[in-house]
Design an enzyme around this catalytic site. Structure first.
Site, mmCIF file in Angstrom:
data_model
loop_
_atom_site.group_PDB
_atom_site.id
_atom_site.type_symbol
_atom_site.label_atom_id
_atom_site.label_comp_id
_atom_site.label_asym_id
_atom_site.label_seq_id
_atom_site.Cartn_x
_atom_site.Cartn_y
_atom_site.Cartn_z
ATOM 1 N N HIS A 269 0.943 -1.143 0.102
ATOM 2 C CA HIS A 269 -0.047 0.040 -0.105
ATOM 3 C C HIS A 269 0.910 1.360 0.041
ATOM 4 O O HIS A 269 0.628 2.294 -0.635
ATOM 5 C CB HIS A 269 -0.935 -0.057 1.207
ATOM 6 N N GLU B 203 2.314 1.718 -3.301
ATOM 7 C CA GLU B 203 1.284 2.520 -4.326
ATOM 8 C C GLU B 203 1.305 3.783 -4.097
ATOM 9 O O GLU B 203 1.177 4.839 -5.193
ATOM 10 C CB GLU B 203 -0.236 1.916 -3.681
ATOM 11 N N GLU C 19 -4.166 8.064 7.522
ATOM 12 C CA GLU C 19 -5.130 7.182 6.889
ATOM 13 C C GLU C 19 -5.252 6.037 7.757
ATOM 14 O O GLU C 19 -6.457 5.736 8.159
ATOM 15 C CB GLU C 19 -4.387 6.705 5.463
#
Length: 407
Positions: free
Chosen positions: A46, A49, A126
């Site tokens: 992640h 990404e 996040e």
């Protein structure tokens, strides 16, 4: 029409030409997700990404964003348990321009240490946002209750400690290990120009793997009927139940999809009608199925006031018991099948949906079925095949996860 092209280095290109539209969606799919991580680097798929949007040798992060804004296009990415996808949707006149930028991000991202440190803060925020959303975090807890120490239980975002440990060198090493030609599928759908495969070949067909792949995290998981409770300051109790599901390759997968619709996949489902409409116990109650390469998990979620939690559990169990004992009705069967067929046919109007279906099928299954084939499979589902799935899914005690305030 669907065309498959294998680049000289092994990168697979799936091209679906849809002449009736004026858009093209290009997706780069990589077999890189939390399942392929370890206890030392969980969350790196992640994080990587994120970093592919943070600048290349010739473009800054702002340049990348402005490049797509300037042509009215969209660019985004997502990471799952078993794959990562970077994609862009643009007008057909900009398809070459879009693949140029995606290739630049793929091959020339610099992973500047200052950007890495800055993005750590973004991902940590996040994670905090996710932790502050109990109806999200309870699904991660269910994965832990269902799979224990198996990598399918790892959170896609990782943990704060993992994220803090990432460095530019670590990201580059992981990318070399996972972003190899045999792990990459490029899926294109829309009004694709003739010869577009040659353009993709020119960008992606010449690089080679530089590091061996360590497939140490692909053992088949064992379903565990464990229970996790997380105390948290929250107004509702958030409950998830998990049942042993089916893999993406299972022959009964369409019967399971029909069954899930009847159980909790729509507003007319039994869970929605029993728990919300008749009992008024929850605003949100639903079920869904997650399919992996070699396993699956059927999840039931509901949120209610803490003082109603026991009765909520009781009513869910009653609905499941009745579902196991009493066959679905002819009306339920017909409605569920029509819903699946409608969703499938409506998805044909979106180049995003076509790109996603083709990319995922190639990456996970290495095969594609026509729409007519899938419609026939849905239509072939009957009472007996649904009952077989019910008996397969609901034979073992469920796992569970609960997020709720303490007394």
């Amino acid at each position: 029409m669907l065309k498959k092209h294998i680049c000289q280095n092994g990168v697979t290109v799936i091209n679906e030409h849809v002449p009736a539209v004026r858009s093209v969606t290009i997706g780069i799919w990589i077999a890189a997700g939390s399942r392929y991580e370890s206890t030392h680097n969980n969350g790196i798929s992640h994080f990587l990404e994120h970093m592919l949007f943070k600048g290349t040798k010739t473009r800054t992060a702002q340049d990348i964003a402005e490049a797509f804004d300037a042509i009215g296009g969209q660019v985004n990415a997502f990471t799952s348990k078993e794959y990562t996808c970077f994609y862009a949707k643009v007008m057909d006149t900009y398809q070459t321009y879009a693949v140029d930028i995606l290739a630049d991000m793929f091959f020339n991202s610099v992973f500047d240490e200052a950007e890495v440190e800055r993005e750590k803060n973004v991902v940590l925020e996040e994670i905090k946002m996710y932790e502050d959303t109990p109806d999200d975090i309870v699904h991660d807890l269910l994965a832990q209750a269902s799979y224990g120490q198996h990598p399918l239980a790892y959170p896609i975002l990782g943990t704060e400690a993992h994220v803090q440990s990432f460095t530019s060198d670590l990201l580059k090493t992981y990318m070399k290990e996972r972003y190899t030609p045999e792990n990459v599928v490029i899926s294109v759908a829309g009004n694709v120009s003739d010869g577009f495969e040659d353009i993709i070949e020119a960008h992606f067909g010449h690089y080679s793997a530089t590091s061996p792949i360590e497939e140490h995290n692909i053992e088949r998981p064992q379903f565990l009927s464990e229970h996790i409770v997380k105390p948290k300051h929250t107004e509702q109790a958030h409950l998830c139940l998990g049942f042993n599901g089916l893999s993406v390759t299972d022959d009964d997968i369409y019967s399971l999809m029909v069954m899930n619709n009847v159980l909790g996949g729509s507003m007319s489902s039994r869970l929605f009608q029993d728990i919300r409409e008749k009992q008024g116990l929850a605003y949100a109650v639903f079920s869904y199925h997650s399919s992996f390469l070699d396993h699956g998990l059927l999840t039931i979620y509901a949120g209610t006031g803490r003082n109603q939690l026991n009765i909520l559990k009781e009513k869910i169990n009653q609905t499941i018991d009745q579902f196991k004992r009493k066959a679905i009705t002819d009306k339920e069967l017909a409605n569920s099948k029509e819903q699946l067929k409608g969703n499938l046919l409506l998805s044909l109007e979106s180049t995003n949906s076509r790109m996603s279906r083709n990319g995922k099928n190639e990456l996970l299954l290495k095969k594609h079925r026509t729409i007519d084939d899938m419609l026939r499979d849905i239509e072939a589902v009957n009472h007996q095949t649904v009952q077989t799935v019910i008996e397969r899914v609901f034979t073992q005690n469920p796992s569970s996860a609960l997020v709720t305030a303490t007394e």
